[in-house]
Design a protein around this motif. Structure first.
Motif: not given
Ligand SMILES: [Zn+2]
Length: 472
Positions: A72, A74, A172, A76-77, A197
């Protein structure tokens, strides 16, 4: 098939796992590390230090990766994807079309921050000192987005000879997916499932996480491995009480929120409870250029909404555009909010207060006993958000010492992550309860989830550290 964990192993950011199968390398996510306070003295408390841990060499050769899969959007990904490309990765990047849409917006923002950080660092160079380079630029982002290939949910796709990818809705954020990899080696097929997530059930706007029928190994997130969220009714009552108190106290309400997901869900909940919570008595601000762009992107993917949200969208042109909501895209409009000391509700990023406009709003409101600061998402170790949530009496912001006198609330029921019961239930429906590796969680939270999975489902649980290798 095997998997090596290179990030989000014992922490909640920097998701990055390398799968080797059929002589090929498939990277799952390439996220940015957030919230480590390793910066020099110029860094204020909890400020993002993207230039430090994120700039170190990858523990593998980017040119040797055949394919990247993103769960996804975000940061942090996805946050180090442009860096991966800059350092030699040339393969395709498979992900959901909505993730391509959102990642294009988010990575452009990350490039802007990286360039501003480099400029800041270079401001006080000594004679003969070499200027620092940004982590990456918009050109690197463009090179990365050109490699992105859309894969719809529930559509098995051969991404390499002998390797099939299936994405399923993870509930998510928009476009978030669980990742299923089927790899065939020597005539034997093994199945790895990476949860990405996972959202909670009944999350606003989005569908519930789709069940996964089977796996030989599960790699599962564990952000809220030791917690149970409040019910939606209790959460709504909690927010109603906060807005009532804020109106009576006469201060502002400041809400740090991720631009992607949290912000849209907050606006959706505000639309649902507008009269009940007396939101018409406040001036609402969405103070984030990225959140404004992402909110528009949500409107482009109505087909992914749950039945209730589809109905709401059908009845109004844009339910998120509340009558007293001001979108402050430019800096001057944002700064004008600083002059308002009462009855403003300000949603701004970043969600963990590691950077962005929220830090200005905290500087202007934290010392005011009539103000209310409302945390609606997970606050990682080392972030300013975590410091405030844990009850700090003073924080450092822009080299100033700011006393914390405002009311601080944590509204856990609005989380974008499933709680312990949700994670256990999602895992529990996978046939024969395969071995599971818990990632994307800090200890002791993830070891509490390990205990739960062992006692409830008899699972074999691994808690990987960076560099841990597990055979599938
Ligand atoms: Zn996430």
């Amino acid at each position: 098939m095997d998997i090596v964990f290179h990030g989000a192993a014992g922490e909640v950011t920097g998701s990055c796992h390398l799968v080797q199968v059929a002589g090929k390398c498939v990277l799952l996510d390439c996220g940015m590390v957030q919230g480590e306070s390793q910066g020099g003295p110029k860094r204020a408390q909890g400020e993002d230090t993207a230039g430090d841990r994120n700039a170190v060499p990858f523990p593998f050769d980017p040119a040797a990766i055949d394919v990247l899969v993103l769960s996804h959007a975000h940061i942090d990904h996805t946050g180090r994807v442009p860096l991966l490309v800059k350092r030699g990765f040339t393969g395709p990047i498979f992900t959901h079309p909505a993730t391509i849409d959102l990642a294009t917006i988010m990575l452009a923002d990350a490039a802007n921050i990286a360039m501003a950080d480099a400029e800041h660092d270079n401001r006080h160079l000594q004679p003969g000192q070499k200027p620092g380079e940004p982590l990456y630029t918009q050109d690197d982002v463009n090179a990365a987005t050109r490699l992105m290939r859309p894969v719809e949910y529930n559509t098995p796709t051969e991404i390499l000879p002998g390797i099939t990818l299936t994405l399923r809705d993870a509930g998510h954020i928009l476009g978030s997916a669980t990742v299923e990899l089927d790899g065939t080696e020597n005539g034997v097929t093994r199945k790895l499932v990476f949860s990405g997530d996972l959202g909670p059930v009944n999350t606003p706007i989005l569908c519930d996480p789709a069940p996964v029928p089977a796996a030989d190994l599960v790699v599962m997130e564990s952000t809220y491995g030791d917690r149970l969220h409040k019910s939606h009714e209790d959460t709504a009552a909690e927010l109603a009480a906060i807005f009532a108190a804020a109106h009576k106290d006469g201060g502002n309400v400041v809400i740090p929120a991720f631009a992607v997901g949290r912000t849209q869900e907050l606006l959706y909940i505000f639309a649902e409870h507008f009269d009940e919570w007396g939101l018409g008595r406040f001036k609402l601000f969405l103070d984030s250029p990225m959140a404004i762009r992402v909110t528009a992107a949500y409107g482009r993917h109505e087909d992914l909404f749950d039945a209730e949200a589809k109905k709401l969208w059908a009845s109004r042109p844009n339910p998120l555009q509340l009558p007293n909501l001001t979108l402050t895209a430019d800096g001057e409009a944002s700064r004008s909010i600083n002059a308002i000391h009462d009855h403003a509700v300000i949603i701004a990023g970043s969600g963990m207060c590691t950077g962005g406009r929220i830090r200005h709003h905290l500087r202007h409101n934290l010392a005011n006993p009539a103000a209310h600061i409302v945390f609606v998402g997970y606050q990682a170790n080392g972030t300013l958000g975590r410091v405030i949530v844990e009850g700090a009496k003073h924080v450092q912001l822009f080299d100033d010492d700011i006393p914390v006198r405002a009311h601080v609330h944590t509204v856990g029921g609005l989380s974008a992550h499933a709680d312990q019961a949700g994670l256990s239930a999602w895992y529990g429906q996978i046939a024969e309860h395969p071995p599971v590796c818990l990632v994307h969680g800090e200890d002791p939270g993830r070891s509490k989830l390990a205990d739960e999975l062992q006692s409830k489902w008899g699972s074999k649980v691994t808690l990987p550290l960076p560099g841990t290798r597990v055979a599938v």
